[in-house]
Scaffold this active site. Structure first.
Site, mmCIF file in Angstrom:
data_model
loop_
_atom_site.group_PDB
_atom_site.id
_atom_site.type_symbol
_atom_site.label_atom_id
_atom_site.label_comp_id
_atom_site.label_asym_id
_atom_site.label_seq_id
_atom_site.Cartn_x
_atom_site.Cartn_y
_atom_site.Cartn_z
ATOM 1 N N ASP A 1 0.519 2.841 9.373
ATOM 2 C CA ASP A 1 -0.575 1.951 8.953
ATOM 3 C C ASP A 1 -1.633 2.654 8.198
ATOM 4 O O ASP A 1 -1.711 3.837 8.397
ATOM 5 C CB ASP A 1 -1.086 1.082 10.101
ATOM 6 C CG ASP A 1 -1.746 -0.187 9.809
ATOM 7 O OD1 ASP A 1 -2.139 -0.458 8.528
ATOM 8 O OD2 ASP A 1 -1.491 -1.082 10.660
HETATM 9 C C1 BGC Z 1 -3.292 -3.415 8.524
HETATM 10 C C2 BGC Z 1 -1.711 -3.453 8.106
HETATM 11 C C3 BGC Z 1 -1.750 -3.673 6.429
HETATM 12 C C4 BGC Z 1 -2.734 -2.394 6.184
HETATM 13 C C5 BGC Z 1 -2.742 -2.330 4.554
HETATM 14 C C6 BGC Z 1 -4.048 -2.372 7.758
HETATM 15 O O1 BGC Z 1 -5.247 -2.420 8.160
HETATM 16 O O2 BGC Z 1 -2.902 -3.110 10.000
HETATM 17 O O3 BGC Z 1 -1.207 -4.469 8.437
HETATM 18 O O4 BGC Z 1 -0.680 -3.700 5.949
HETATM 19 O O5 BGC Z 1 -4.239 -2.483 6.499
HETATM 20 O O6 BGC Z 1 -3.646 -3.425 4.034
#
Ligand code: BGC
Length: 975
Positions: A367
């Site tokens: 993530d």
């Molecule tokens: C989220 C993810 C997301 C990523 C990219 C993170 O803050 O938890 O689900 O895919 O950002 O935007």
């Protein structure tokens, strides 16, 4: 995705500390020790054009920081008092935290920690499954020709806002591997124009319709491809919904692993049928937003979700198994820690469970900023770091990039691990057919996530001057996807209550009914209404408010609610509000419409308002939540309670008592991110119908009108339980809002007992049970036939030998020259490159590895192929049942099958019942169809923690109860 720059100074220090204090299994020697390296050169042919400051669309929230600074540096005047107060409060907080820490530590000495993540090394190599064999052969040909720098390019993002998508890798140009463009998210293409805002995952779950789940995924992927995206960051099956107030539950499909698994897998299949790589996320146990990652909540470490082995298998990891079985290309590891080891550095989770036991053949990506160590994460099984920066947004100080090159050169990350990472990514690309240049031209996305202007720069995250180029081509990719969006929204609407009111007609009521109604009211009140049928529409949630995109990332609750907020939201191309649809569709020659589109129940105060005359009132209310980087009112990601927001309960109560002076009929419509309490008004006699429309996306009003007017018979069912109080969900159902230590600890002690499993075990009467949903017709079941397919045996067949051999490569450490900045490359500041300035002092040596690193783990008997041991997926029993529409109108029914395990002498605690089958079938009045449920070995098993395998009961009958909800099970069979 908040960025707390104020914390960044501390981040670096804390990272170093955290490495030394981490659990042994992840405390690998880190090559990221030189985090100050700032000299990064061009990573590929990105021609740095002219200067343009990054757009504000994703800037850090520095507001709080500024206030802090002014507070800290102001010594005179009123502020100084505030400063002293604030500092004292911080001091007290830290003392409390330290004291709690000591307490927790002492307790930990007495009792073993809840949940464990033992070391699991080395990372199983990809390439064992027949289903991926060809792609691995192709990938190995390509990877064997890559230089060290190219390999690192493929694994490491270029940095935050260093590309047009939210995540971008760098290419291996000479072998023909392109940059990959990664974009959110689960309900549409984030930050893009001219796309579809589909209904959210929770609404999809509420449809219980596998075909629609697939169709929505497919349409989503078509849009992704046409916008130039390779990897979609969805679907989401974690959070699972342990806590009904959890901020991101709405991105997933409901509070049950089976439902999440089926919906997740169908979505993956839909997405991947179009050649787009799906990402199943977040692995695992990111169940709440509070403390999900370091510093966002002021603490140096993320929360640890502590889970026992069995619960992990039967609940939280379960849906990921379905996605892997469906061939998902990518898995995103989550922000939080699991059993005190970061999910993206947790070797048991990534190496053991995901790659060995579940036989995952694709790649694991972090993530965004969920990576906290360099070597540790590589050894634990991470394959791609996103967005590529180090410990802070756009800091350019990647934990991989040049540091991964260094680590491979000095041998602290084995070359074969890097080869496996790259091979997994390249194989996934081949597996999805992305080498087809006609379908996937090697171009930048045709939109920018960071500006709405036509022109912009390619890497706005870099302060280096860059040329302005066209970054937004405004390509319309919506096609006719609004049809699917509307179908999902309509089928995901759950009818909770209907006392002979719905459907209404566009004429309100036909003449006969209208006269009869008016007679009754006249007899009761002495007043007779004349003329048109008088309808009132109430509530801010019925109207457009300031438009669907009024707040960044949808991070506020105003106007009608179409989705939650955060990375899982999109820019709505439009949002048909309920009032807009109803205005259009009511027959104005027969119906007089009044609108009260705010939540201040000031109407009817003088006793003479229009409201007194109303014969039907439709009142809207909602509850919103989202990702932890944004906060609205008292909702910091997670909801603080389960109540309707913006005064919704009071509004409904007031409307019910005022509508027609109390004689009007009331329809309540709820839009919500999850369960809400309905106790204040659900039993009010004139509240005669309640529709729970979840999060319907852009087609909200149209879908609702279909249901209200009976064009579509409601067939949605609750994907969670609606309790009478939050307490009803048990202690495990509560979000941890205040830290209980420097590293917040959250023991999942309720084990398997979340949502309906908890209500069933403790015999708690829910208000509306899991699976509940009414229809305008009625159904009955008949004739259960159980057809055994295989003999019951306790454990699955032996783990099969791998169907294919993972590729092997030269084990010679590459030449250091491959990692040195080529002099001809012009560098963009903060852009992440694979290169080092020089390789002085890099020596292959003996580095400390995590505890247990040299101990090869036994392979899991539950593994052996993509999705695990194939026998787990074999059908062991088929259950057929007839379902009949015995009511007046056509409609779709959702037969649900719940399994009750045999009574057993084994000392295993077993839930009262678990969902193990569902289908959706459309029936005309009087029509009968046979529904078939296939139950696999996994469906019939529990996780035996001693045997470390899925175990079936061989004695005593399994019972299969079938019906319309988890508590309306009218027929059963046994095996
Ligand atoms: C989220 C993810 C997301 C990523 C990219 C993170 O803050 O938890 O689900 O895919 O950002 O935007």
């Amino acid at each position: 995705m908040a960025r707390d720059e104020s914390a960044q100074g501390l981040l670096k220090e804390s990272a170093r500390r955290s490495h030394s204090s981490d659990r042994g299994d992840n405390a690998a020697f880190d090559s990221d020790s030189d985090l100050d390296a700032t000299d990064y050169i061009d990573r590929e042919a990105v021609r740095p054009p002219t200067r343009r400051s990054p757009t504000a669309s994703f800037e850090p929230n520095t507001k709080g920081r500024k206030r802090w600074c002014s507070c800290l540096f102001t010594t005179l005047g009123r502020r100084s008092k505030c400063c002293i107060g604030v500092l004292a409060a911080i001091g007290i907080l830290w003392v409390l935290l330290a004291a709690t820490g000591v307490f927790v530590y002492k307790k930990a000495q007495e009792e073993p920690p809840y949940g464990q993540s033992p070391p699991w090394y080395p990372t199983p190599k990809g390439g064992i499954a027949a289903s991926w064999a060809d792609s691995y052969v192709k990938a190995s040909r390509m990877v064997s020709k890559m230089t060290l720098a190219e390999k690192v390019n493929v694994t490491t993002g270029t940095g935050w806002q260093m590309g047009l998508a939210v995540g971008t890798t760098a290419p291996a140009i000479y072998v023909g591997f392109p940059q990959l463009q990664l974009q959110d998210g689960p309900l549409g293409i984030r930050f893009a124009d001219n796309i579809t805002a589909f209904p959210a995952g929770i609404t999809v779950g509420a449809t219980w319709n596998r075909q629609l789940m697939y169709a929505r995924g497919k349409a989503h992927a078509i849009e992704a491809r046409e916008k130039g995206i390779n990897v979609l960051l969805g679907p989401c099956v974690g959070p699972l919904g342990r806590m009904p107030a959890g901020g991101r539950n709405w991105e997933g499909f409901g509070a049950d692993p089976y439902l999440q698994g089926i919906a997740g897998a169908a979505t993956v299949r839909g997405i991947q049928s179009e050649g787009i790589m799906a990402t199943i996320k977040h692995f695992v146990a990111n169940e709440q937003e509070h403390f999900r990652q370091p510093w966002e909540w002021g603490l140096p470490h993320a929360i640890s979700a502590n889970i026992d082995d069995r619960t992990l298998h039967e609940l939280y990891a379960w849906p990921f198994g379905d996605a892997v079985k469906a061939g998902v290309a990518s898995v995103m590891c989550s922000y939080n820690q699991v059993n005190n080891s970061y999910a993206c550095a947790n070797s048991k989770l990534l190496n053991g469970i995901l790659k060995d036991e579940l036989g995952f053949q694709g790649f694991v990506m972090s993530d965004w900023l969920a990576q906290h160590s360099g070597v540790g994460t590589a050894l634990a099984g991470l394959d791609m770091t996103m967005p590529g920066d180090g410990l802070g947004w756009a800091d350019g100080k990647s934990l991989w990039g040049p540091e991964l090159s260094r680590a491979v050169l000095n041998g602290s990350v084995p070359l074969e691990r890097l080869n496996d990472m790259v091979t997994r990514i390249v194989a996934a690309w081949y597996q999805l057919g992305q080498d087809d240049e006609k379908k996937f031209p090697r171009k930048q996305p045709n939109f920018s996530s960071w500006t709405d202007e036509e022109k912009g720069v390619l890497a706005p995250g870099s302060p280096t001057e860059q040329e302005q180029v066209v970054v937004n081509q405004f390509v319309n990719v919506q096609a006719n996807h609004s049809v699917i969006a509307r179908e999902v929204a309509a089928e995901g609407t759950v009818l909770l209550k209907n006392e002979d009111l719905l459907p209404i007609s566009r004429q309100g009521l036909n003449d006969g009914k209208l006269r009869a109604r008016r007679d009754i009211v006249e007899r009761a009140t002495g007043k007779r209404s004349e003329g048109k049928f008088k309808v009132g529409i109430f509530g801010e949630d019925a109207g457009p408010g300031d438009g669907p995109n009024a707040c960044k990332d949808r991070g506020c609750n105003q106007g009608t609610l179409g989705s939650g907020w955060g990375s899982g939201a999109v820019e709505f191309p439009y949002l048909v509000s309920p009032v807009e649809a109803l205005r259009k569709q009511f027959d104005k020659s027969k119906v007089e419409l009044s609108e009260f589109l705010d939540n201040k129940p000031s109407f009817g105060k003088d006793g003479s308002s229009v409201v007194d005359e109303l014969e039907l009132c439709i009142v809207f209310a909602n509850a919103d939540a989202g990702e932890g980087f944004a906060k609205w009112a008292d909702v910091r990601g997670d909801r603080p309670n389960l109540r309707l927001q913006n005064n919704g309960d009071d509004l409904i109560v007031k409307v019910a008592s005022s509508c027609g002076g109390g004689t009007g009929d009331v329809i309540v419509v709820i839009h919500a991110v999850g369960p809400v309490l309905v106790e204040d008004w659900i039993d009010t006699p004139n509240v005669r119908a309640v529709l729970f429309a979840n999060l319907p996306g852009q087609e909200s009003g149209n879908a609702l009108a279909e249901i209200l007017f009976g064009d579509t018979n409601p067939s949605g069912h609750l994907p969670f339980t609606i309790g009478r109080t939050l307490e009803d969900y048990g202690p495990g159902g509560k979000v941890l809002y205040l830290p209980n230590g420097v590293v917040p600890q959250q023991d999942f002690k309720e084990g398997l007992y979340i949502d309906y499993r908890h209500f069933d075990k403790y015999n708690i009467e829910p208000r509306f049970e899991f699976g509940f949903g009414l229809s305008y017709t009625t159904f009955e079941f008949d004739n259960v036939v159980v057809i055994p397919q295989r003999r019951k045996t306790r454990f699955p067949m032996r783990r099969p030998n791998p169907a294919a051999e993972p590729p092997s490569y030269s084990s010679d450490i590459p030449s250091k020259a491959e990692a040195v900045f080529p002099p001809e490359i012009r560098q963009l500041d903060k852009y992440v490159y694979p290169y080092l300035d020089n390789t002085d002092g890099i020596e292959v040596g003996q580095y400390p590895y995590p505890d247990g690193y040299d101990q090869q783990q036994p392979l899991s008997e539950a593994g052996g192929d993509e999705g695990g041991n194939p026998d787990l997926w074999a059908n062991y029993v088929v259950v057929n049942v007839d379902v009949i529409n015995n009511g007046p109108v056509a409609g779709a029914v959702v037969p649900q099958l719940y399994l009750q395990y045999p009574e057993t002498d084994l000392e295993v605690d077993l839930p009262v019942r678990v969902l193990r089958g569902f289908d959706k079938v459309f029936l005309k009045p009087g029509e009968k169809k046979t529904v078939k449920f296939n139950l696999t070995r996994r469906d019939l098993s529990y996780w035996d923690v001693v045997a470390q395998n899925w175990a079936m009961m061989t004695e005593g009958p399994y019972k299969f109860s079938i019906g319309l909800s988890s508590r309306d099970l009218s027929i059963s069979g046994a095996w």
